[in-house]
Scaffold this active site. Structure first.
Site, PDB file in Angstrom:
ATOM      1  N   SER A  77       0.756  -1.144  -0.162  1.00  0.00           N
ATOM      2  CA  SER A  77      -0.002  -0.252   0.024  1.00  0.00           C
ATOM      3  C   SER A  77       0.770   1.344   0.061  1.00  0.00           C
ATOM      4  O   SER A  77       2.202   1.121  -0.019  1.00  0.00           O
ATOM      5  CB  SER A  77      -0.797   0.114   1.246  1.00  0.00           C
ATOM      6  N   LYS A 134      -3.530   8.872  -9.136  1.00  0.00           N
ATOM      7  CA  LYS A 134      -3.743   7.595  -8.411  1.00  0.00           C
ATOM      8  C   LYS A 134      -5.194   7.424  -8.999  1.00  0.00           C
ATOM      9  O   LYS A 134      -6.081   7.958  -8.514  1.00  0.00           O
ATOM     10  CB  LYS A 134      -3.604   7.946  -6.972  1.00  0.00           C
ATOM     11  N   CYS A 170     -28.655  27.641  32.171  1.00  0.00           N
ATOM     12  CA  CYS A 170     -28.358  26.168  31.724  1.00  0.00           C
ATOM     13  C   CYS A 170     -26.876  26.028  31.787  1.00  0.00           C
ATOM     14  O   CYS A 170     -26.212  26.866  30.935  1.00  0.00           O
ATOM     15  CB  CYS A 170     -29.195  26.045  30.301  1.00  0.00           C
TER      16      CYS A 170
END
Ligand code: IVH
Length: 672
Positions: free
Chosen positions: A83, A117, A438
């Site tokens: 690879s 590629k 909150c």
């Protein structure tokens, strides 16, 4: 025709058809029409039927052997199919060059060889004395599957190396050619269009289709799908037979293979980057999909000497273009409460590399969007990322569903503080947590306040802010100015240097510009541009905080919604306290200096209509000369300009405040 004559004719037909194939596939030119070639093929197969013993393995008639393959046998590769390691930018290319330079003998000149590629599947073709004997898939790199019968059907694979080749040495002994099997984009689209007509399921992409096709047991089916083989490597038992990669490409073309004609010898990282840039756009026009470039050391001896690290040769890299889209799976959907209380559904994704960075989360915007796109937990989705923008889910790939996916249900309560979520207006798409305190909102407000476009305080990213809140050191934006290095240093995330740096960075931002400060407060609907518009029009935070909806919406670029939001924000006692805290701590935005025009420091209100200009132009003229245009009269108003049909209430107010009145003529004189 006697047998000898038939043999002669068969041999000539074979050569002519092979020559046609070579010109067509490799040189991209045509020696005759397809119909003429078909006619020759027909004559050949008739002669071969008459004289079956004259059939050779490399006869064009033998591409489709017809027999069904039972299963594929595993075959060992002569050398491992490796690879490539990925690189994404120039710095990584340079780092690679530096790495390999160090490993080669001093002063070695390195030449590079670059190619596109291709996005397909790798395959190795074995030729014995010029004759194709085997095709093997990549498999695990060590061994692959024998797919000879299938790859023989691919027209761009020569069944016999060209006997007219200048590279005759490759026609004796064992020659291995490696390359990529690809399906062209156009053929893929045609295939799917056909399948759609037939009511068949659609293929996901050309690569998977090509890979799936090669693993079909029926060569007839393979022959019916158009595939191409594009060669990129030439191997011999004697490595010296192939001195460079550039040589390999030349030889491959001459031996009858299709290899990219644009592959190129390059001499430096700069050359490589130029090649990268050229192909970044041009690659879209190639008939097949690409996902980058391959750059290798050109000299094969150097290449071999550099060896292998892990699964990849040290002498080659894959340059990957920043893919802006990728597919991945939705692991979960959770709801995040933003700075303004907005409850935003967010997709937790299986990590995927997009444009060079790993993406694990993507915004789904709001409940309606999730329902409209029908994004479910478990779905495979397309994720999009452009530049610095937060990644978003484009769409689910519904055909990939298996029934286990779970539709999204918006929670009714805030996941942080359990307050019931609300919509401020019926038509709103956004649910909000109405609880101002909150906990999830505090850190987001602080993070926003410190962000690059706001106060631009370094070191106050998400994790540090959360740590500061958790430790009780800060609970709102103003608190950060109370931090000292002594306090911060006690937190796990900080050491002496980083604590000092943070405090220094905070203390350097006590006199921000008005626009940055206004933006940093996180008022709903106030983006960076609106903050700039407001700061230019009002010049001080005091004036913005006391402006009425009318005054605000008179400013260019400020609509009613923004105006309302500003008024609401400043009316909130909690925010008044925050501002008072800032002031006590000596943190206050710089008033915007008037440009020093002749009306500097003067504030105007216009009542009634003017004959010479409309209100907007009056406001513009006043501002251009450094004055302020107000939409309602206040104690600080310098002049009330009185036009036709003036408003009585303004006149009364002006009288009460003792504001000077100007007629239109006087006003024009002042402007002149
Ligand atoms: S050269 C070590 N050239 O990319 C293998 N490979 O990630 C070097 N590929 O398995 C091979 N286009 O299937 C090379 N022009 C090209 C290529 C190419 C596609 C594939 C190949 C290889 C994979 C490595």
């Amino acid at each position: 025709m006697n047998k000898q004559q038939a043999a002669d004719r068969i041999s000539k037909l074979r050569d002519l058809i092979n020559d046609y194939r070579y010109h067509y596939h490799v040189l991209d030119e045509s020696t005759m029409s397809e119909a003429a070639a078909d006619s020759l093929k027909h004559e050949l197969s008739q002669l071969e039927t008459e004289y079956p013993d004259l059939i050779t393995a490399d006869s064009p008639s033998q591409r489709v052997a017809g027999a069904l393959t039972e299963s594929f046998t595993s075959v060992q590769h002569s050398s491992r199919m490796l690879s490539l390691n990925d690189v994404f930018d120039q710095a990584e290319v340079s780092a690679w060059r530096d790495r390999i330079t160090k490993l080669l003998p001093p002063d070695t000149k390195i030449e590079y060889f670059a190619d596109i590629k291709m996005d397909g599947l790798a395959c190795a073709l074995i030729y014995e004395d010029g004759l194709l004997v085997r095709g093997i898939t990549r498999g695990d790199g060590y061994a692959g599957e024998d797919v000879t019968a299938n790859i023989r059907t691919i027209d761009s694979i020569p069944l016999h190396l060209r006997s007219t080749s200048q590279y005759k040495q490759f026609l004796t002994g064992r020659t291995e050619v490696r390359g990529e099997i690809v399906m062209y984009k156009q053929d893929f689209d045609n295939l799917n269009a056909e399948r759609l007509k037939q009511g068949k399921s659609l293929f996901a992409n050309p690569r998977n289709t090509a890979a799936g096709t090669i693993r079909q047991l029926d060569p007839q089916l393979v022959a019916s799908r158009k595939l191409y083989f594009r060669a990129y490597d030439l191997l011999r038992d004697q490595p010296r037979d192939v001195p460079t990669n550039a040589f390999a490409y030349q030889a491959l073309r001459d031996l009858g293979f299709l290899s990219n004609p644009d592959a190129k010898v390059l001499h430096s990282v700069e050359d490589i980057m130029q090649y990268v840039n050229t192909w970044e756009v041009k690659r879209q026009d190639l008939p097949f999909n690409t996902d980058g470039l391959v750059v290798k050391v050109n000299d094969r001896e150097q290449y071999a000497n550099l060896g292998v690290a892990g699964k990849a040769p040290r002498a080659a890299i894959a340059y990957k273009y920043a893919a802006e889209q990728a597919t991945t799976k939705v692991k979960d959907i959770f709801v995040s409460i933003g700075r303004t209380g907005a409850a935003t559904p967010v997709a937790m994704l299986e990590a995927v590399l997009i444009a060079g960075s790993t993406v694990q989360m993507a915004t789904l915007h709001n409940e309606s969007e999730v329902l409209r796109k029908d994004i479910r937990v478990g779905d495979t989705v397309i994720v999009h990322k452009a530049g610095d923008i937060i990644p978003e889910v484009v769409e689910p790939l519904v055909t990939l569903r298996d029934g286990s996916e779970k539709p999204f249900k918006m929670p009714t309560n805030c996941p942080e503080c359990n307050t019931k979520l609300v919509k401020y207006k019926l038509e709103d798409v956004v649910w909000r947590c109405p609880n101002e305190s909150c906990p999830s909102r505090a850190w987001k407000r602080i993070e926003h306040f410190a962000s690059k476009s706001a106060l631009d305080i370094e070191g106050l990213g998400e994790k540090n802010v959360i740590a500061l809140i958790d430790s009780g050191l800060v609970s709102d934006q103003a608190d950060i100015y109370t931090l000292t290095a002594d306090k911060v240093i006690n937190l796990d995330r900080f050491a002496e240097v980083s604590a000092n740096k943070l405090v220094k960075s905070i203390q350097s931002k006590t006199k921000p510009t008005l626009a940055r400060f206004i933006y940093g407060l996180g008022i709903r609907h106030i983006g960076t541009q609106t903050a700039i518009d407001l700061s230019k029009a009002f010049r001080t935070i005091e004036d913005i905080s006391t402006a009425t909806i009318n005054m605000l919406s008179d400013v260019d670029g400020v609509g009613d919604i923004v105006a309302e939001s500003v008024v609401e924000w400043f009316a909130e006692p909690r925010n008044q306290k925050l501002l008072a805290k800032f002031k006590d701590l000596g943190v206050w935005p710089q008033p915007v200096k008037s440009v020093g025009g002749k009306l500097a420091g003067m504030k105007f209100v216009v009542t009634g209509s003017l004959e010479s200009m409309d209100r907007e132009s009056a406001a513009e003229k006043i501002r251009a000369l450094g004055g302020d245009f107000q939409s309602s009269l206040g104690k600080d108003t310098t002049y009330l300009v009185v036009g036709q049909n003036d408003g009585a209430s303004k006149l009364t107010k002006a009288a009460a405040y003792g504001t000077k009145q100007l007629t239109e003529t006087e006003f024009l004189e002042l402007l002149a």
